[in-house]
Design a protein around this motif. Structure first.
Motif, mmCIF file in Angstrom:
data_model
loop_
_atom_site.group_PDB
_atom_site.id
_atom_site.type_symbol
_atom_site.label_atom_id
_atom_site.label_comp_id
_atom_site.label_asym_id
_atom_site.label_seq_id
_atom_site.Cartn_x
_atom_site.Cartn_y
_atom_site.Cartn_z
ATOM 1 N N GLU A 198 0.841 -1.191 0.000
ATOM 2 C CA GLU A 198 0.000 0.000 0.000
ATOM 3 C C GLU A 198 0.878 1.244 0.000
ATOM 4 O O GLU A 198 1.971 1.228 0.525
ATOM 5 N N THR A 199 0.352 2.301 -0.558
ATOM 6 C CA THR A 199 0.981 3.600 -0.469
ATOM 7 C C THR A 199 0.344 4.323 0.711
ATOM 8 O O THR A 199 -0.866 4.509 0.740
ATOM 9 N N VAL A 200 1.161 4.688 1.696
ATOM 10 C CA VAL A 200 0.643 5.337 2.901
ATOM 11 C C VAL A 200 1.344 6.679 3.063
ATOM 12 O O VAL A 200 2.563 6.726 3.211
ATOM 13 N N PRO A 201 0.603 7.775 3.016
ATOM 14 C CA PRO A 201 1.224 9.095 3.177
ATOM 15 C C PRO A 201 1.449 9.430 4.652
ATOM 16 O O PRO A 201 0.685 9.021 5.523
ATOM 17 N N THR B 214 5.378 13.751 7.934
ATOM 18 C CA THR B 214 6.813 14.028 8.030
ATOM 19 C C THR B 214 7.602 12.791 7.621
ATOM 20 O O THR B 214 7.133 11.654 7.754
ATOM 21 N N GLU B 215 8.813 13.020 7.156
ATOM 22 C CA GLU B 215 9.688 11.910 6.803
ATOM 23 C C GLU B 215 10.039 11.094 8.040
ATOM 24 O O GLU B 215 10.125 9.864 7.989
ATOM 25 N N ALA B 216 10.218 11.775 9.177
ATOM 26 C CA ALA B 216 10.544 11.077 10.421
ATOM 27 C C ALA B 216 9.441 10.089 10.804
ATOM 28 O O ALA B 216 9.717 8.962 11.223
ATOM 29 N N ALA B 217 8.194 10.499 10.657
ATOM 30 C CA ALA B 217 7.081 9.611 10.969
ATOM 31 C C ALA B 217 7.062 8.404 10.028
ATOM 32 O O ALA B 217 6.811 7.276 10.455
ATOM 33 N N ALA B 218 7.339 8.633 8.764
ATOM 34 C CA ALA B 218 7.384 7.546 7.792
ATOM 35 C C ALA B 218 8.508 6.572 8.115
ATOM 36 O O ALA B 218 8.329 5.355 8.071
ATOM 37 N N ARG C 245 9.292 0.650 2.742
ATOM 38 C CA ARG C 245 10.340 1.586 2.330
ATOM 39 C C ARG C 245 9.760 2.987 2.269
ATOM 40 O O ARG C 245 8.559 3.166 2.072
ATOM 41 N N VAL C 246 10.624 3.942 2.447
ATOM 42 C CA VAL C 246 10.217 5.349 2.440
ATOM 43 C C VAL C 246 10.705 5.981 1.144
ATOM 44 O O VAL C 246 11.885 5.883 0.806
ATOM 45 N N VAL C 247 9.783 6.583 0.409
ATOM 46 C CA VAL C 247 10.131 7.318 -0.804
ATOM 47 C C VAL C 247 9.401 8.653 -0.782
ATOM 48 O O VAL C 247 8.364 8.799 -0.150
#
Length: 50
Positions: A5-8, A11-15, A25-27
């Motif tokens: 799934e794509t999960v928004p 913040t990048e830190a939260a991801a 993975r974080v993109v």
């Protein structure tokens, strides 16, 4: 259901925290392929869903 799934996240830190705990993975938004979000007619193994 059996596919990624794509999960928004706000913040990048939260991801990164989520990915560390749950996998994945974080993109950045501009790195997500359009067919990943909209679907390309195949499942995660490349098998036709249609």
């Amino acid at each position: 259901m059996g596919t990624e799934e794509t999960v928004p996240f706000s913040t990048e830190a939260a991801a990164r925290d989520f990915a560390a705990k749950n996998g994945g993975r974080v993109v950045r938004f501009d790195e997500v392929p359009q067919d990943y979000v909209l679907g390309n007619g195949t499942d995660e193994k490349g098998q036709d869903n249609g």
